[in-house]
Design a protein around this motif. Structure first.
Motif, mmCIF file in Angstrom:
data_model
loop_
_atom_site.group_PDB
_atom_site.id
_atom_site.type_symbol
_atom_site.label_atom_id
_atom_site.label_comp_id
_atom_site.label_asym_id
_atom_site.label_seq_id
_atom_site.Cartn_x
_atom_site.Cartn_y
_atom_site.Cartn_z
ATOM 1 N N GLY A 119 0.675 -0.999 0.020
ATOM 2 C CA GLY A 119 0.282 -0.209 0.078
ATOM 3 C C GLY A 119 0.966 1.177 0.139
ATOM 4 O O GLY A 119 0.482 2.244 -0.415
ATOM 5 N N GLY A 120 1.965 1.141 0.726
ATOM 6 C CA GLY A 120 2.897 2.340 0.676
ATOM 7 C C GLY A 120 3.361 2.866 -0.677
ATOM 8 O O GLY A 120 3.890 3.766 -0.676
ATOM 9 N N LEU A 121 3.141 1.961 -1.984
ATOM 10 C CA LEU A 121 3.391 2.418 -3.337
ATOM 11 C C LEU A 121 2.649 3.889 -3.566
ATOM 12 O O LEU A 121 3.280 4.467 -4.601
ATOM 13 N N THR A 122 1.708 4.015 -2.730
ATOM 14 C CA THR A 122 0.880 5.299 -3.303
ATOM 15 C C THR A 122 1.514 6.512 -2.732
ATOM 16 O O THR A 122 1.488 7.398 -3.354
ATOM 17 N N THR A 123 2.634 6.372 -1.827
ATOM 18 C CA THR A 123 3.266 7.501 -1.434
ATOM 19 C C THR A 123 4.835 7.754 -2.440
ATOM 20 O O THR A 123 5.723 8.571 -1.961
ATOM 21 N N VAL A 124 5.211 6.644 -3.315
ATOM 22 C CA VAL A 124 6.324 6.817 -3.726
ATOM 23 C C VAL A 124 6.216 7.883 -5.074
ATOM 24 O O VAL A 124 5.307 7.324 -5.995
ATOM 25 N N ASP A 125 6.786 9.020 -4.930
ATOM 26 C CA ASP A 125 6.857 9.792 -6.113
ATOM 27 C C ASP A 125 8.209 10.387 -6.303
ATOM 28 O O ASP A 125 8.410 11.146 -7.379
ATOM 29 N N SER A 175 11.502 8.944 -1.230
ATOM 30 C CA SER A 175 10.099 8.156 -1.042
ATOM 31 C C SER A 175 10.292 6.631 -1.561
ATOM 32 O O SER A 175 9.550 5.737 -0.882
ATOM 33 N N ALA A 176 10.995 6.370 -2.606
ATOM 34 C CA ALA A 176 11.394 5.219 -3.081
ATOM 35 C C ALA A 176 12.097 4.539 -2.112
ATOM 36 O O ALA A 176 12.021 3.371 -1.692
ATOM 37 N N PHE A 195 8.698 -3.779 -6.821
ATOM 38 C CA PHE A 195 7.446 -3.173 -6.884
ATOM 39 C C PHE A 195 7.711 -1.710 -7.066
ATOM 40 O O PHE A 195 6.605 -1.029 -7.718
ATOM 41 N N VAL A 196 8.731 -1.108 -6.489
ATOM 42 C CA VAL A 196 8.844 0.273 -6.672
ATOM 43 C C VAL A 196 9.012 0.586 -8.195
ATOM 44 O O VAL A 196 8.569 1.804 -8.657
ATOM 45 N N LEU A 197 9.549 -0.157 -8.845
ATOM 46 C CA LEU A 197 9.576 -0.090 -10.357
ATOM 47 C C LEU A 197 8.264 0.189 -11.093
ATOM 48 O O LEU A 197 8.048 0.597 -12.268
ATOM 49 N N GLN A 198 7.335 -0.095 -10.388
ATOM 50 C CA GLN A 198 5.878 -0.146 -11.071
ATOM 51 C C GLN A 198 4.972 0.475 -10.113
ATOM 52 O O GLN A 198 3.773 0.489 -10.036
ATOM 53 N N SER A 199 5.504 1.516 -9.233
ATOM 54 C CA SER A 199 4.758 2.223 -8.313
ATOM 55 C C SER A 199 3.582 3.064 -9.125
ATOM 56 O O SER A 199 2.531 3.249 -8.568
ATOM 57 N N ASP A 200 4.046 3.695 -10.208
ATOM 58 C CA ASP A 200 2.924 4.237 -11.106
ATOM 59 C C ASP A 200 1.650 3.697 -11.532
ATOM 60 O O ASP A 200 0.892 4.283 -12.063
ATOM 61 N N GLN A 201 1.952 2.226 -11.384
ATOM 62 C CA GLN A 201 0.787 1.370 -11.889
ATOM 63 C C GLN A 201 -0.030 0.825 -10.797
ATOM 64 O O GLN A 201 -1.050 0.311 -10.975
ATOM 65 N N TRP A 202 0.140 1.154 -9.656
ATOM 66 C CA TRP A 202 -0.405 0.777 -8.426
ATOM 67 C C TRP A 202 -2.035 1.276 -8.389
ATOM 68 O O TRP A 202 -2.920 0.577 -8.407
ATOM 69 N N ALA A 203 -2.250 2.620 -8.809
ATOM 70 C CA ALA A 203 -3.687 3.093 -8.826
ATOM 71 C C ALA A 203 -4.195 2.433 -10.019
ATOM 72 O O ALA A 203 -5.565 2.432 -10.015
ATOM 73 N N GLN A 204 -3.471 1.953 -11.062
ATOM 74 C CA GLN A 204 -4.241 1.589 -12.356
ATOM 75 C C GLN A 204 -4.839 -0.068 -11.903
ATOM 76 O O GLN A 204 -5.727 -0.557 -12.882
ATOM 77 N N ALA A 249 -3.330 -5.588 -12.931
ATOM 78 C CA ALA A 249 -3.004 -6.431 -14.198
ATOM 79 C C ALA A 249 -1.746 -6.163 -14.296
ATOM 80 O O ALA A 249 -0.707 -7.249 -14.749
ATOM 81 N N ALA A 250 -0.995 -5.142 -14.163
ATOM 82 C CA ALA A 250 0.748 -5.033 -14.663
ATOM 83 C C ALA A 250 1.134 -5.771 -13.609
ATOM 84 O O ALA A 250 2.445 -6.507 -14.129
ATOM 85 N N PHE A 251 0.888 -5.779 -12.408
ATOM 86 C CA PHE A 251 1.767 -6.619 -11.449
ATOM 87 C C PHE A 251 1.665 -8.077 -11.652
ATOM 88 O O PHE A 251 2.608 -8.868 -11.481
#
Length: 648
Positions: free
Chosen positions: A41-47, A51-52, A73-82, A85-87
């Motif tokens: 869930g902390g991926l939402t804070t990675v920007d 933060s990474a 997982f950090v490498l896919q942090s921008d895909q968490w909100a989507q 599927a990508a994970f």
């Protein structure tokens, strides 16, 4: 002719990998589940980079924090909100890559037994094909957070490949070979362990190969070989056994919370290991997955199934050790499987059952099975018929399981109906009912579950929170009274603290007849439960809740008192922040400095977490310094504050 045969084998394996992707593909439309939210869930804070780094070194899944897996997982942090599927696609791809690494490893292993190249290729491809299509292993890829398991296995397989590649040259260049073997083991173990702690098993698995299937290299003197083995293979086993021995006496609070002691867990796992093997052979989709009811704990050897399971494993362990050279395939299968389960299926007090724990252990039995059928030419006709049949059946079961996983709403209904006593299944169903049918359906589901399974009475906590949100004007004291009666006898679940925390937050923001003091009384009721009473995390949560409450009332001295008790149960970064901020607001500047200095000595043993710990303390020190400077405290006043702080 040989080149043509090898090409056909490789083309066939490529087709199997493509088929495996096809079987897993329906699951890509699946959902985040359970521990995915807690750990990721902390991926939402990675920007940004800072933060990474915070996310990578904030892991709570194991003693190491598993930073390398979290980095993936950090490498896919921008895909968490989507969505997931990508994970899931990456997870499945990792599984296919692991199958290639496994085939290469088993190929090199067979060659070192002087097996012909074509036969070695057949064995490797057959075992890897059965492995990549095995339904039992599906949750390792479809539960997104279990990328920790598959990445750890990837580095273990890389380490083994490097080990066997270097070992193949030990006859001509023994020194360089030993150096390459050593480097492969060290690098593979470190990288695998930074993904998941079971990576430490890599040297022990190499020891299994050396003790069973591989011959002692004649180009290395006996004495030198023994020294090398003792250093790189036997010493890790000894250290691991010492660590396991440290768990031979569970603390009382752990026995109470888990519901078993160390010997009961060992006996129960003896039974479960046979269940895993049965599901490896016949992985019926409806019997697989994470949504299962709690395993029955074996309390003594008086039960026939427990006695039979433990006696069988004892005999297999002894015979495979004694006859490891006479029957190398048999011994490799048994010892590899047992060693692969050495951490998660012995005395370490984890949950009893998870199928992804078989991701590496089943490799040994599969290799032995493929070797047994293929290497002797007399049995190869049977292999040509049997192995494809098994692969096709596995593929069908895998596809069915993936299809079920790819329809989360239907899967939630299915698992809750199949395992109505599983709190995970019921709470997952409640989530989808809330989205699709509304809160009344959720309330009915929870009520019917608790009426049948009173030990799941803690599920009334989210029920109460939901009622506060949808009907704040109504009187919910009846639910509170039911909770006060049931909480002293419910089963232990770490999720209970999170449920109470969410309810507390709701009562702060919603006037529904339930106030924060009521949540505190429920927390106290839970602590009268023998399974929760001495648990450090729940006691920490209790005092943290009281600290939150006192701080909301502006009672900073009371806040500090409860935070001290919470930290005494278990230190935490967030508690450090709460303490220093409370001291800052109370004007206890000297005490804040003293607390920060003392907290330095409580730094975690994990070097990565220790760095984060000290970095946060430096930030807190700077925060207090700013308060101190803004207040422009005179030396006399500062000394007085220090004396008052010491007195308090």
């Amino acid at each position: 002719m040989m080149v043509h045969q090898n090409r056909r084998v490789l083309i066939g394996f490529g087709a199997v990998l493509a088929f495996a992707w096809f079987c897993y593909a329906p699951a890509i439309s699946g959902a985040f589940q359970l521990d995915d939210y807690v750990n990721l869930g902390g991926l939402t804070t990675v920007d940004d980079l800072s933060s990474a780094i915070d996310f990578v070194f904030s892991g709570i899944a194991g003693p190491t924090g598993r930073p390398l897996a979290l980095a993936s997982f950090v490498l896919q942090s921008d895909q968490w909100a989507q969505g997931p599927a990508a994970f899931l696609q990456v997870n499945i791809l990792i599984h296919l890559v692991n199958a290639v690494l496994l085939a290469a490893c088993l190929y090199h292993l067979s060659l070192q037994r002087a097996v012909a190249r074509y036969e070695a290729a057949l064995v490797a491809i057959a075992a890897a094909s059965l492995w990549v299509l095995m339904p039992l292993l599906a949750t390792a890829s479809l539960l997104i957070v279990q990328r920790m398991t598959t990445l750890s296995a990837m580095f273990m397989l890389m380490g083994l490949n490097g080990y066997l590649y270097a070992r193949a040259r030990i006859g001509t260049k023994p020194k360089q070979a030993l150096l390459g073997m050593s480097a492969s083991l060290v690098a593979g173990t470190v990288l695998a362990t930074l993904c998941k702690e079971s990576g430490v098993l890599l040297p022990v698995l190499a020891l299994v190969l050396e003790a069973t299937f591989l011959e002692r290299p004649g180009a290395v003197r006996k004495r030198d070989w023994r020294i090398w083995q003792s250093t790189f293979l036997i010493s890790p086993l000894v250290l691991l056994l010492v660590y396991l021995a440290s768990w031979l006496d569970y603390p009382d609070h752990m026995v109470a919370s888990r519901g078993f002691n160390q010997w009961e867990r060992l006996m129960t796992e003896g039974r479960i290991l046979w269940v895993y093997l049965a599901k490896a052979v016949v992985g019926i989709p409806g019997h697989l997955g994470i949504y299962q009811e709690s395993q029955v704990v074996s309390r003594s050897l008086a039960r026939p199934e427990t006695l039979l399971a433990c006696v069988a494993w004892s005999w297999l362990l002894i015979s495979s050790t004694v006859w490891r050279r006479r029957y190398p395939l048999f011994s490799l299968a048994v010892l590899w499987y047992l060693v692969g389960h050495l951490i998660e299926s012995t005395v370490v007090p984890l949950e009893l059952y998870f199928e992804h724990r078989n991701y590496v252990p089943v490799i040994g039995p599969l290799f032995a099975f493929a070797n047994f059928l293929i290497v002797p030419a007399t049995r190869r006709r049977i292999a040509r018929l049997l192995i494809p049949v098994i692969a096709i059946v596995n593929a069908w079961f895998l596809y069915s399981f993936a299809t079920l996983s790819g329809d989360p709403a239907f899967a939630a209904q299915y698992w809750a109906a199949r395992y109505p006593g599983s709190h995970r299944a019921v709470m997952t169903l409640a989530k989808y009912e809330l989205e699709e049918q509304g809160p009344l359906a959720v309330i009915d589901t929870i009520e019917s579950t608790i009426s049948t399974y009173p030990k799941l009475g803690y599920m009334r906590i989210p029920q109460l929170e939901l009622l506060c949100q949808i009907a704040p004007e109504k009187d919910h004291r009846q639910i509170v009274q039911q909770l006060e009666r049931q909480l002293p006898t419910v089963d232990f679940r770490y999720a209970s603290a999170k449920m109470l925390s969410d309810l507390y937050s709701t009562t702060l923001n919603t006037k529904c007849g339930i106030d924060p003091e009521t949540v505190i009384s429920l927390t106290e009721a839970l602590l009268t439960n023998a399974r929760y009473a001495k648990d450090p995390l729940h006691n920490q949560f209790y005092h943290r809740t009281l600290a939150d409450h006192a701080q909301g009332l502006g009672k900073y001295d009371v806040t500090i008192e409860h935070l001290e008790k919470a930290i005494a149960y278990q230190p935490a970064l967030e508690l450090n922040k709460m303490m220093v901020r409370a001291m800052g607001k109370a004007g206890r500047i000297v005490d804040a400095y003293r607390f920060i200095d003392d907290a330095e000595s409580r730094a975690p043993l994990n070097p990565f977490k220790a760095v984060m710990w000290r970095r946060d303390l430096d930030r807190l020190r700077a925060y207090i310094r700013q308060i101190d400077q803004r207040a422009e405290v005179h030396p006399e006043k500062q000394a007085r504050l220090g004396r008052e702080g010491a007195h308090q």
